[in-house]
Scaffold this motif. Structure first.
Motif: not given
Length: 100
Positions: A1-13, A15-21
């Protein structure tokens, strides 16, 4: 996994947490209560304010961004545009973690 992929994955996680709140409707209501945008330039030009800016030649995800022969000269040029041409640029900090 590239650095960019790690960043995108983290942001999506995150975001999902914030959207659930907070629902979309709640978010829209909160946004409607926020004052409009203000012009930051008077504060940037005020005496006693320090601004840290970056002259970036390379990005971890995009590679080379710009051919900048003299970063200090470019920084001084930017400072002049912001009305702060009295500033000195005698120190250079470089983050080497992802930059070759």
């Amino acid at each position: 996994m590239s650095v960019l992929d790690e960043i995108v994955t983290g942001v999506r996680e995150d975001l999902a947490q914030r959207m659930s709140q907070v629902s979309l409707e709640q978010l829209r209501e909160q946004i409607s209560q926020i004052d409009g945008a203000r012009d930051p330039m008077p504060q940037f030009r005020a005496p006693g304010l320090s601004v840290i800016a970056e002259v970036k030649r390379r990005s971890p995800s995009k590679g080379d961004l710009a051919s900048i022969v003299d970063p200090a000269a470019l920084a001084a040029q930017y400072a002049g545009r912001w009305g702060r041409s009295d500033q000195r640029f005698d120190r250079t900090a470089t983050v080497q973690r992802f930059i070759g």
